[in-house]
Write an enzyme that holds these catalytic residues in place. Sequence first.
Site, PDB file in Angstrom:
ATOM      1  CG  ASP A  13      -1.524  -0.737   1.012  1.00 13.93           C
ATOM      2  OD1 ASP A  13      -2.263  -1.522   0.032  1.00 13.93           O
ATOM      3  OD2 ASP A  13      -1.950  -2.191   2.663  1.00 13.93           O
ATOM      4  CE  LYS A  16       2.529  -2.282  -4.195  1.00 14.55           C
ATOM      5  NZ  LYS A  16       1.486  -2.388  -3.276  1.00 14.55           N
ATOM      6  CE  LYS A  18       0.215  10.382  -7.374  1.00 13.28           C
ATOM      7  NZ  LYS A  18       0.747  11.293  -6.429  1.00 13.28           N
ATOM      8  CB  ALA A  39      -2.968  -6.293  -5.480  1.00  7.76           C
ATOM      9  N   GLY A  40      -4.589  -4.195  -3.606  1.00  4.05           N
ATOM     10  CA  GLY A  40      -5.394  -3.502  -3.750  1.00  4.05           C
ATOM     11  C   GLY A  40      -4.720  -1.669  -4.195  1.00  4.05           C
ATOM     12  CG  HIS A  41      -2.866  -2.083  -6.972  1.00  3.15           C
ATOM     13  ND1 HIS A  41      -1.845  -2.145  -6.166  1.00  3.15           N
ATOM     14  CD2 HIS A  41      -2.657  -3.219  -7.727  1.00  3.15           C
ATOM     15  CE1 HIS A  41      -1.696  -2.996  -6.262  1.00  3.15           C
ATOM     16  NE2 HIS A  41      -1.325  -3.858  -7.040  1.00  3.15           N
ATOM     17  NE  ARG A 142       6.159 -31.235  -6.771  1.00  6.45           N
ATOM     18  CZ  ARG A 142       7.371 -32.299  -6.819  1.00  6.45           C
ATOM     19  NH1 ARG A 142       8.011 -32.674  -7.192  1.00  6.45           N
ATOM     20  NH2 ARG A 142       7.273 -32.849  -5.503  1.00  6.45           N
ATOM     21  CD  GLN A 223       0.528  -9.304  -2.513  1.00  2.39           C
ATOM     22  OE1 GLN A 223       1.080  -9.988  -3.648  1.00  2.39           O
ATOM     23  NE2 GLN A 223      -0.699  -8.807  -3.426  1.00  2.39           N
ATOM     24  CE  LYS A 330      -1.413   7.584   1.553  1.00  2.53           C
ATOM     25  NZ  LYS A 330      -1.750   6.672   1.801  1.00  2.53           N
ATOM     26  CG  ASP A 332      -0.468  14.482   0.304  1.00  3.25           C
ATOM     27  OD1 ASP A 332       0.855  13.801   0.477  1.00  3.25           O
ATOM     28  OD2 ASP A 332      -1.183  14.119   0.647  1.00  3.25           O
ATOM     29  N   GLY A 412       5.441  11.451  -4.006  1.00  8.40           N
ATOM     30  CA  GLY A 412       4.331  12.231  -3.616  1.00  8.40           C
ATOM     31  C   GLY A 412       3.553  13.497  -2.914  1.00  8.40           C
TER      32      GLY A 412
END
Length: 428
Positions: A13, A16, A18, A39-41, A142, A223, A330, A332, A412
Amino acid sequence: MPAIVLIGAQWGDEGKGKATDLLGPRVDYVVKFNGGNNAGHTVVVGDEKYALHLLPSGILSSGVVPVIANGVVVDIAVLFEELDALSSRGVDVSRLLVSANAHVITQYHRTLDKVTERFLGKRQIGTTGRGIGPAYADKINRVGIRVQDLFDTNILRQKVEGALDSKNHLLVKIYNRRAISVDEVVDDLLSYAERLRPMVADTGLVLNQALDAGKTVLFEGGQATMLDVDHGTYPFVTSSSSTSGGAATGSGVAPNRMHRVIAVVKAYTTRVGSGPFPTELLDASGEFLRMNGAEFGTTTGRPRRCGWYDAPVARYSARINGVTDFVLTKLDVLTGLERIPVCVAYDVDGVRVDEMPVSQSDFHHAVPIYEEFAGWTEDITGIRIFDDLPKNARDYVLALEKMSGARISAIGVGPDREAIVVRHDLLG
Ligand code: GDP
Ligand code: IMO
Ligand code: MG
């Protein structure tokens, strides 16, 4: 032959999505090489906000060929949901390629992920519950199902039978759940086959040919370094290779073709799920970072654990990944803090340790040694040139650069696509 790898330097998080989106218009292919819909972007484009999970973030740039490579585990229902959601918002998803060798997440992987976590009790990993670990376990054992198996019904049935045999014993006898029938799994997977077929390709060949032809390929890691199954805080990790080496095994493009490694790193640290996190803040400062940084998971909505920047972690990442450039995100979020502590080393049982401790137990009780930097109060979200940042913000960035092992090439300063200060061209 520009092949660029972009990975996370901390526990995920970092932003990536962005960063990939930022490079999107200048690259020809964006490749997801590990992980799956754990993943969550979040990518913000003007008034539009996109949450991507399985699809590479490059999909938002018209002209890019998005690729799901062999190292990914694919939940096909999720893939189609995500494609439909994006195309209903006008995003062209027609160029997506999916590796014939990628493994498939099935119902029994999702079920096993949830029941094993429940059984772990206090020792649970805090997985996303998406079936990632069990799907990779089957790959290594396998007994996995690959995308190409969906196009041979006999093989598919045999493989599902083989995989379910022992799992049904486990589910029924150990976990007290109902058995899963071969038919329900096979029918479910076959129902996706025809829609999937035109997307399926030998993606390793496609990517190597693209590089031969002088195209630019961006490998987007899911990740992050500290969640890597080899190099992360095992067992509190994901089940794939999320470091830069994973880009080669996960795609079929050799390491000597990768010429740049970009690591995305937050100006502080967050982590979702269990596991050691030396700079974690359980006080008002942690709450400040969580609220100011909107630190709630894109995938599960869980509040992220927050803490100060950890320079030994960044240095470790620089080393493990061969980082050439950091994107610091981040910055900011730190605006308004009077003092900003940065972890420069650890105290382990009274001994100063400058690098990541080799023993996981040492890392568990490592106490950060902090250096403090002066904060700033000016709003920096509109700034696009490094020299226009407040002096204390510049000094903070330069100090991190010095202690983190690679140059900081972009910074950023807000969630928007444009909210970035570029110091060195990331593709140049
Ligand atoms: P990823 O998994 O690494 O792609 O990161 P996530 O999307 O899960 O989390 C990063 C979050 O931070 C997203 O909500 C982004 O919109 C946001 N973000 C990215 N860069 C910046 C930045 O420089 N400033 C701020 N305030 N937010 C950012
Ligand atoms: P992005 O790509 C943050 C964490 C989970 C859990 C551990 C194992 O958005 O940075 P898994 O479901 O993979 O078996 O869970 O890894 N985790 C992430 N944390 N960002 C992610 O992805 C993550 N993907 C997995 O919270 O602790
Ligand atoms: Mg994320």
